[in-house]
Design an enzyme around this catalytic site. Sequence first.
Site, PDB file in Angstrom:
ATOM      1  CG  HIS A  12      -0.390  -0.062   2.541  1.00 49.73           C
ATOM      2  ND1 HIS A  12      -1.050  -0.634   3.615  1.00 49.73           N
ATOM      3  CD2 HIS A  12       0.789   0.379   3.038  1.00 49.73           C
ATOM      4  CE1 HIS A  12      -0.322  -0.529   4.705  1.00 49.73           C
ATOM      5  NE2 HIS A  12       0.797   0.096   4.377  1.00 49.73           N
ATOM      6  CG  HIS A  59       0.875   4.771   7.477  1.00 56.51           C
ATOM      7  ND1 HIS A  59      -0.227   4.152   6.904  1.00 56.51           N
ATOM      8  CD2 HIS A  59       1.945   3.972   7.184  1.00 56.51           C
ATOM      9  CE1 HIS A  59       0.151   3.042   6.290  1.00 56.51           C
ATOM     10  NE2 HIS A  59       1.457   2.910   6.438  1.00 56.51           N
ATOM     11  CG  HIS A 193       9.118  -1.324   3.039  1.00 57.82           C
ATOM     12  ND1 HIS A 193       8.254  -2.341   3.360  1.00 57.82           N
ATOM     13  CD2 HIS A 193       8.503  -0.187   3.467  1.00 57.82           C
ATOM     14  CE1 HIS A 193       7.171  -1.862   3.953  1.00 57.82           C
ATOM     15  NE2 HIS A 193       7.308  -0.557   4.046  1.00 57.82           N
ATOM     16  CD  GLU A 240       3.779  -1.577   6.363  1.00 54.00           C
ATOM     17  OE1 GLU A 240       3.737  -0.391   6.715  1.00 54.00           O
ATOM     18  OE2 GLU A 240       3.813  -1.938   5.164  1.00 54.00           O
TER      19      GLU A 240
END
Length: 281
Positions: A12, A59, A193, A240
């Site tokens: 996302h 976030h 990441h 995540e």
Amino acid sequence: MARITAGIATSHIPAVGAALDNGKAQEPYWAPVFAGYDWTRQFEQAEKPDVVILVYNDHASAFDMRVIPTFAIGCADRFNPADEGWGPRPVPVVEGHADLAWHIAQSCVLDEFDITIINEMDVDHGLTVPLSLMFGQVERWPVKVVPIAVNVVTYPPPTGNRCWAFGEAIARAVESFDEDLNVQIWGTGGMSHQLQGPRAGLINKEWDNRFLDRLSGTTDELRHMPHIEYLREAGSEGIELVMWLIMRGALGRSAEQLHRFYHVPASNTAVGHIVLRPNQE
């Protein structure tokens, strides 16, 4: 009764939303990313889901260090796109399915799986980018959404096993909902990441693809993967991926892969995407 007919997982990445919003989707850098979702957009047009249970992480838009729910479910009728510092994304308001959301909340709590109930929250790119990838630029989202926010930002996040079990509890809740609904469940975030520190920019293609391999079939190996492996192999933000396990847990013992896509790079992240169908048992 309601039924879960498919599971979808996707990265996302906020830059993907920005590329789409700013007319850059067909530029050479971005075109391969969006092409990986062509199959799924056609799939969604054919499947016509009524509701998507969308698992994502906030976030610092709806939650911050003052309130950190491990699992939270949005039970409102609508959720506005969040302003993440440069204005809300130019996307439609997200319409909720309050009746199903409340039913899931009650069922999970009675199933001894506590979940925080949220009646008002804005939703950020973690939720709206997946909708854009699956449905494109539309005036109104073609599905209602039950948002489920998971804490993967502040330690301790939930274990993979707990996420998988949460998916199983969600599936039991959906199956007991007395309305004929075509429901999909999506897991979002990842893949490998890291956004900071000496390993910023880390991407682990081999590990990512091995993770994708283990989402289909009958294996439940991923539910037992410890946090440290995500951190070591997929970077600090690779955690995540536990949200994908909520999706997989909801599909039951066996799942068939219908579509798969992996691409590097998009921003500084590996893009992963998979579509699964639960096998009848």
